[in-house]
Design an enzyme around this catalytic site. Structure first.
Site, PDB file in Angstrom:
ATOM      1  N   LYS A  27      70.456 102.490  79.667  1.00  9.16           N
ATOM      2  CA  LYS A  27      71.176 103.708  80.077  1.00  9.16           C
ATOM      3  C   LYS A  27      70.351 104.473  81.114  1.00  9.16           C
ATOM      4  O   LYS A  27      70.871 104.962  82.121  1.00  9.16           O
ATOM      5  CB  LYS A  27      71.470 104.599  78.862  1.00  9.16           C
ATOM      6  CG  LYS A  27      72.484 104.017  77.888  1.00  9.16           C
ATOM      7  CD  LYS A  27      73.824 103.740  78.554  1.00  9.16           C
ATOM      8  CE  LYS A  27      74.844 103.178  77.581  1.00  9.16           C
ATOM      9  NZ  LYS A  27      76.112 102.820  78.229  1.00  9.16           N
ATOM     10  N   TYR A  82      68.462  99.164  74.559  1.00  7.69           N
ATOM     11  CA  TYR A  82      69.777  99.785  74.793  1.00  7.69           C
ATOM     12  C   TYR A  82      69.591 101.103  75.537  1.00  7.69           C
ATOM     13  O   TYR A  82      70.173 101.325  76.600  1.00  7.69           O
ATOM     14  CB  TYR A  82      70.496 100.037  73.464  1.00  7.69           C
ATOM     15  CG  TYR A  82      71.605 101.048  73.587  1.00  7.69           C
ATOM     16  CD1 TYR A  82      71.423 102.357  73.167  1.00  7.69           C
ATOM     17  CD2 TYR A  82      72.824 100.708  74.150  1.00  7.69           C
ATOM     18  CE1 TYR A  82      72.422 103.306  73.309  1.00  7.69           C
ATOM     19  CE2 TYR A  82      73.836 101.636  74.295  1.00  7.69           C
ATOM     20  CZ  TYR A  82      73.622 102.943  73.869  1.00  7.69           C
ATOM     21  OH  TYR A  82      74.606 103.889  74.014  1.00  7.69           O
ATOM     22  N   SER A 123      74.210 108.066  77.504  1.00 10.35           N
ATOM     23  CA  SER A 123      73.986 108.407  76.106  1.00 10.35           C
ATOM     24  C   SER A 123      72.862 109.419  75.952  1.00 10.35           C
ATOM     25  O   SER A 123      71.926 109.445  76.753  1.00 10.35           O
ATOM     26  CB  SER A 123      73.626 107.124  75.337  1.00 10.35           C
ATOM     27  OG  SER A 123      73.119 107.440  74.059  1.00 10.35           O
TER      28      SER A 123
HETATM   29  C1  WQD Z   1      73.200 108.451  62.802  1.00  9.22           C
HETATM   30  C2  WQD Z   1      72.323 108.905  61.652  1.00  9.22           C
HETATM   31  C3  WQD Z   1      70.806 107.251  60.825  1.00  9.22           C
HETATM   32  C4  WQD Z   1      73.740 104.475  59.198  1.00  9.22           C
HETATM   33  C5  WQD Z   1      73.204 105.385  68.017  1.00  9.22           C
HETATM   34  C6  WQD Z   1      72.862 105.229  69.463  1.00  9.22           C
HETATM   35  C7  WQD Z   1      73.691 106.165  70.295  1.00  9.22           C
HETATM   36  C8  WQD Z   1      75.124 105.893  70.022  1.00  9.22           C
HETATM   37  C9  WQD Z   1      75.419 106.063  68.533  1.00  9.22           C
HETATM   38  C10 WQD Z   1      76.462 104.388  71.325  1.00  9.22           C
HETATM   39  C11 WQD Z   1      70.895 108.420  61.777  1.00  9.22           C
HETATM   40  C12 WQD Z   1      71.806 107.632  59.756  1.00  9.22           C
HETATM   41  C13 WQD Z   1      73.163 105.574  59.826  1.00  9.22           C
HETATM   42  C14 WQD Z   1      73.530 104.282  57.805  1.00  9.22           C
HETATM   43  C15 WQD Z   1      72.189 106.283  57.747  1.00  9.22           C
HETATM   44  N1  WQD Z   1      75.454 104.578  70.473  1.00  9.22           N
HETATM   45  N2  WQD Z   1      72.412 106.449  59.104  1.00  9.22           N
HETATM   46  N3  WQD Z   1      72.758 105.201  57.121  1.00  9.22           N
HETATM   47  O1  WQD Z   1      71.366 106.084  65.723  1.00  9.22           O
HETATM   48  O2  WQD Z   1      72.145 108.490  66.118  1.00  9.22           O
HETATM   49  O3  WQD Z   1      72.891 106.712  67.651  1.00  9.22           O
HETATM   50  O4  WQD Z   1      74.561 105.150  67.808  1.00  9.22           O
HETATM   51  O5  WQD Z   1      77.224 105.198  71.758  1.00  9.22           O
HETATM   52  O6  WQD Z   1      73.385 105.934  71.652  1.00  9.22           O
HETATM   53  O7  WQD Z   1      71.497 105.570  69.643  1.00  9.22           O
HETATM   54  O8  WQD Z   1      73.788 106.775  65.361  1.00  9.22           O
HETATM   55  O9  WQD Z   1      75.373 106.445  63.521  1.00  9.22           O
HETATM   56  O10 WQD Z   1      73.486 104.754  63.816  1.00  9.22           O
HETATM   57  O11 WQD Z   1      72.982 107.042  62.942  1.00  9.22           O
HETATM   58  O12 WQD Z   1      71.480 107.083  57.102  1.00  9.22           O
HETATM   59  O13 WQD Z   1      74.028 103.298  57.174  1.00  9.22           O
HETATM   60  O14 WQD Z   1      72.821 108.330  60.437  1.00  9.22           O
HETATM   61  O15 WQD Z   1      69.499 107.118  60.252  1.00  9.22           O
HETATM   62  O16 WQD Z   1      70.035 109.450  61.315  1.00  9.22           O
HETATM   63  P1  WQD Z   1      72.424 107.037  66.164  1.00  9.22           P
HETATM   64  P2  WQD Z   1      73.956 106.178  63.887  1.00  9.22           P
END
Ligand code: WQD
Length: 316
Positions: free
Chosen positions: A132, A128, A101
């Site tokens: 990785k 997590y 990741s």
């Molecule tokens: C993306 C952006 C949130 C939800 C994580 C893991 C990564 C991968 C994907 C496995 C951020 C914003 C989110 C919400 C929001 N995991 N957000 N409101 O955190 O970039 O990555 O998940 O493959 O390894 O680290 O992904 O989709 O959670 O968030 O504003 O209800 O959307 O703050 O900026 P992230 P995400």
């Protein structure tokens, strides 16, 4: 390729097999098992004597859950890889593709954006992400000790979307942690409103930037990685590739593009930052493009529509 799927169904459903069969016309073999179970993995590798490669995605992947349950993440994510590698060594299976990741980069410094595979790794903000980083070291150390091992480490950026047939897609358990499933569930009326975690970041519109990659493009990169190892197109035992589009999009850009292409309204509210979020990251994808011969080229509008079509399909 003929495929055997091994899954403990802790975060998936066996009905996925029906979707796969509808898409490809045949049903892959399925073994319900936990990859940390050495005796089951040994039996599986002794049964399937013609395994040419392993694609290992069996891991828990919710960042905030890993903060609450670190031991579950260290046991599951690390011991599943170690157990699979032990079986591969015993049964002389030489090729593995590992799902890593972009989290391993943490928040890249400005001079390292877009982030390349040679960027310095930073101490992860979550168990997590740490699993990785540790797993990448496990692979490198095993490759050093076992000269027949070939490994391709694929660092995913943010996988989103569903298969265009809407036969398979993302099925988050409970309240989605990731952005797009929360957006589609809000658009369809399952959730009252989307909370946008912060608009006071040092980005053009203040919301966080990520590299959102279509899950089908991501899947195609795995086939390319297996082919590269089977054709022995490299002298390197371990290769690392960023799987991203090379394009960063903000939360608000994703949200407004989704509303535009789907013609739906998604009520949202700007709230405080989410702990552990990094501000901005997107991939330098040149290596995957030029060496793996793979490019994530599905337009974001089509990707968002695929997620919306899937949401409508499963709520029928
Ligand atoms: C993306 C952006 C949130 C939800 C994580 C893991 C990564 C991968 C994907 C496995 C951020 C914003 C989110 C919400 C929001 N995991 N957000 N409101 O955190 O970039 O990555 O998940 O493959 O390894 O680290 O992904 O989709 O959670 O968030 O504003 O209800 O959307 O703050 O900026 P992230 P995400």
């Amino acid at each position: 390729y003929d495929v055997v799927i091994v899954d403990n169904l802790s975060n998936s459903e066996q009905t996925v097999l029906d979707g796969i069969t509808a898409i490809v016309g045949t049903c892959p073999d399925f073994v319900q098992a936990d990859c940390t179970d050495a005796s089951i993995m040994d039996a599986l590798f002794s049964h399937y004597t013609d395994i040419v490669g392993v694609i290992h995605f069996a891991a828990s992947k919710a960042v905030n859950e890993s903060v609450e349950k670190p031991l579950l993440y260290y046991r599951n994510n690390i011991m599943s890889l170690v157990t699979v590698l032990e079986a591969m060594r015993k049964y002389k299976v030489h090729n593995i593709v590992f799902s890593s990741s972009c989290t391993v980069y943490g928040q890249p410094d400005a001079e390292h954006l877009p982030v390349g595979e040679d960027a310095p790794l930073k101490k992860s903000l979550s168990p997590y992400g740490n699993t990785k980083q540790i797993n990448e070291d496990v692979i490198r150390d095993e490759a050093y000790a076992n000269s027949s091992l070939r490994a391709t480490i694929l660092r995913y950026f943010n996988p989103i979307g569903a298969h265009p047939s809407s036969m398979i897609g993302e099925l988050p358990n409970g309240v989605p942690q990731n952005l797009l499933p929360f957006v589609t569930q809000t658009a369809i009326g399952l959730r009252k409103e989307l909370k946008v975690f912060g608009d006071d970041y040092n980005t053009p519109d203040g919301s966080c930037i990520r590299d959102y990659i279509y899950v089908v493009d991501l899947a195609k990169a795995h086939v390319k990685a297996v082919e590269r190892m089977l054709n022995q197109n490299t002298d390197e035992q371990v290769e690392v590739f960023n799987l991203g589009t090379g394009c960063g999009l903000s939360v608000l850009e994703i949200l407004h593009t989704f509303m535009r292409v789907t013609g739906t309204n998604v009520p949202y509210q700007i709230v405080g930052r989410r702990e552990g979020d990094i501000e901005q990251v997107w991939a330098k994808a040149d290596k995957a493009n030029n060496v793996l011969g793979w490019t994530a080229d599905t337009p974001i509008e089509d990707v968002l529509l695929s997620a919306w079509n899937w949401e409508k399909k499963i709520r029928q």
